[in-house]
Design a protein around this motif. Structure first.
Motif, PDB file in Angstrom:
ATOM      1  N   UNK A  74      12.673  12.191 -10.665  1.00 44.26           N
ATOM      2  CA  UNK A  74      12.057  11.139 -10.160  1.00 44.26           C
ATOM      3  C   UNK A  74      12.627  10.684  -8.736  1.00 44.26           C
ATOM      4  N   UNK A  75      13.988  10.714  -8.230  1.00 45.72           N
ATOM      5  CA  UNK A  75      14.442  10.390  -7.001  1.00 45.72           C
ATOM      6  C   UNK A  75      13.485  11.628  -5.969  1.00 45.72           C
ATOM      7  N   UNK A  80       9.220  12.532  -1.713  1.00 43.91           N
ATOM      8  CA  UNK A  80       7.963  13.071  -1.581  1.00 43.91           C
ATOM      9  C   UNK A  80       6.906  12.219  -1.092  1.00 43.91           C
ATOM     10  N   UNK A  81       6.782  11.113  -2.010  1.00 43.88           N
ATOM     11  CA  UNK A  81       5.623  10.025  -1.940  1.00 43.88           C
ATOM     12  C   UNK A  81       5.890   9.196  -0.743  1.00 43.88           C
ATOM     13  N   UNK A  82       7.107   8.908  -0.403  1.00 46.69           N
ATOM     14  CA  UNK A  82       7.318   8.178   0.949  1.00 46.69           C
ATOM     15  C   UNK A  82       6.796   9.114   2.245  1.00 46.69           C
ATOM     16  N   UNK A  83       7.059  10.496   2.133  1.00 46.95           N
ATOM     17  CA  UNK A  83       6.657  11.262   3.237  1.00 46.95           C
ATOM     18  C   UNK A  83       5.320  11.151   3.294  1.00 46.95           C
ATOM     19  N   UNK A  84       4.660  11.446   2.344  1.00 42.25           N
ATOM     20  CA  UNK A  84       3.015  11.676   2.322  1.00 42.25           C
ATOM     21  C   UNK A  84       2.463  10.328   2.429  1.00 42.25           C
ATOM     22  N   UNK A 102       1.894  11.579  -7.274  1.00 40.38           N
ATOM     23  CA  UNK A 102       0.909  10.938  -6.570  1.00 40.38           C
ATOM     24  C   UNK A 102       0.993   9.473  -7.337  1.00 40.38           C
ATOM     25  N   UNK A 103       1.210   8.994  -8.369  1.00 37.34           N
ATOM     26  CA  UNK A 103       1.319   7.603  -8.607  1.00 37.34           C
ATOM     27  C   UNK A 103       2.582   6.988  -7.820  1.00 37.34           C
ATOM     28  N   UNK A 104       3.620   7.502  -7.636  1.00 43.49           N
ATOM     29  CA  UNK A 104       4.470   7.074  -6.696  1.00 43.49           C
ATOM     30  C   UNK A 104       4.049   7.001  -5.185  1.00 43.49           C
TER      31      UNK A 104
END
Length: 251
Positions: A74-75, A80-84, A102-104
């Motif tokens: 999860x971390x 990854x989600x923040x960068x995307x 993708x949800x994150x």
């Protein structure tokens, strides 16, 4: 060598080298390739590896159902989600895939962002309910409950009517030799349709997906624009993918 000893040796070699080349292993053990292939079939049937042409790769743990995947790495997925999310510009049209990473990503899009998100995932649509300036277009079709996404001809036809700036893709396996893959044939068809309609495709690549493979090929790795990987991803793990021309963004 007993059958169980051979199988354990295969798994140990796979863990050490990241892949099995059947011809090389049969030569080093003095066994026929038929024997090695028989062992690979048996191990693949137990979900312990994924057979590919000429040998095997690690089986992706990301083929578990949505609830189980929510507990994996999860971390790393959040990084990854923040960068995307930081890649997205106001006014863009986005395809966002289904899946836990993708949800994150959807949850990390700024509430001030004005954009359009097209998704075949009810989970992604719900994550964006509180984003007042994001228009959400939900693609319909048959609900594939394992991944909580719409699949089928109706979904693909709707996707073909859209041209997106960015597609954030979720996969279960990423391999320089075996390509981008997933655990369901219909999902693979939908992902190819999304790629075809997007100016850029960025694969959200959490650690457990690198150098792993699943049964259904989406596309060769170099069909994508780039990868978004976890901050601590080793250069040696992404070098074969860079060599294919993929851009790399670290979370």
């Amino acid at each position: 060598m007993l059958t169980q000893q051979r199988k354990q040796l295969i798994l140990d070699t796979l863990h050490r080298d990241g892949r099995i080349i059947a011809a090389d292993l049969s030569a080093s053990l003095g066994l026929s390739e038929d024997t090695i292939r028989r062992d690979l079939r048996a191990l693949a049937a137990r979900g312990l590896l994924q057979r590919v042409h000429g040998g095997a790769l690690p089986a992706s743990p990301a083929v578990a159902n949505f609830a189980a995947r929510s507990q994996l790495q999860m971390a790393g997925k959040q990084a990854i989600a923040a960068a995307a999310a930081a890649m997205v510009q106001p006014g863009q049209v986005l395809f966002i895939d289904g899946g836990t990473t993708c949800q994150q990503l959807a949850l990390r899009l700024p509430h001030s962002l004005q954009a359009t998100v097209v998704t075949h995932s009810p989970t992604i649509a719900l994550a964006l309910v509180e984003h007042p300036l994001i228009e959400v277009q939900l693609v319909g079709g048959r609900l594939f409950k394992h991944s909580v996404v719409a699949v089928g001809a109706a979904a693909i036809e709707a996707i073909r009517q859209v041209r997106a700036d960015l597609y954030f893709m979720g996969v279960t396996g990423i391999s320089a030799t075996a390509g981008l893959s997933t655990g369901d044939m219909e999902e693979a068809h939908v992902k190819r349709a999304l790629m075809a309609q997007a100016a850029e495709t960025w694969v959200l690549a959490s650690a457990e997906k690198l150098h792993a493979a699943s049964p259904y090929v989406i596309a060769a790795c170099n069909a994508a624009t780039g990868l978004v990987v976890e901050p601590g991803t080793r250069e040696q793990d992404v070098a074969p993918l860079r060599a294919l021309g993929l851009a790399l963004l670290r979370g």
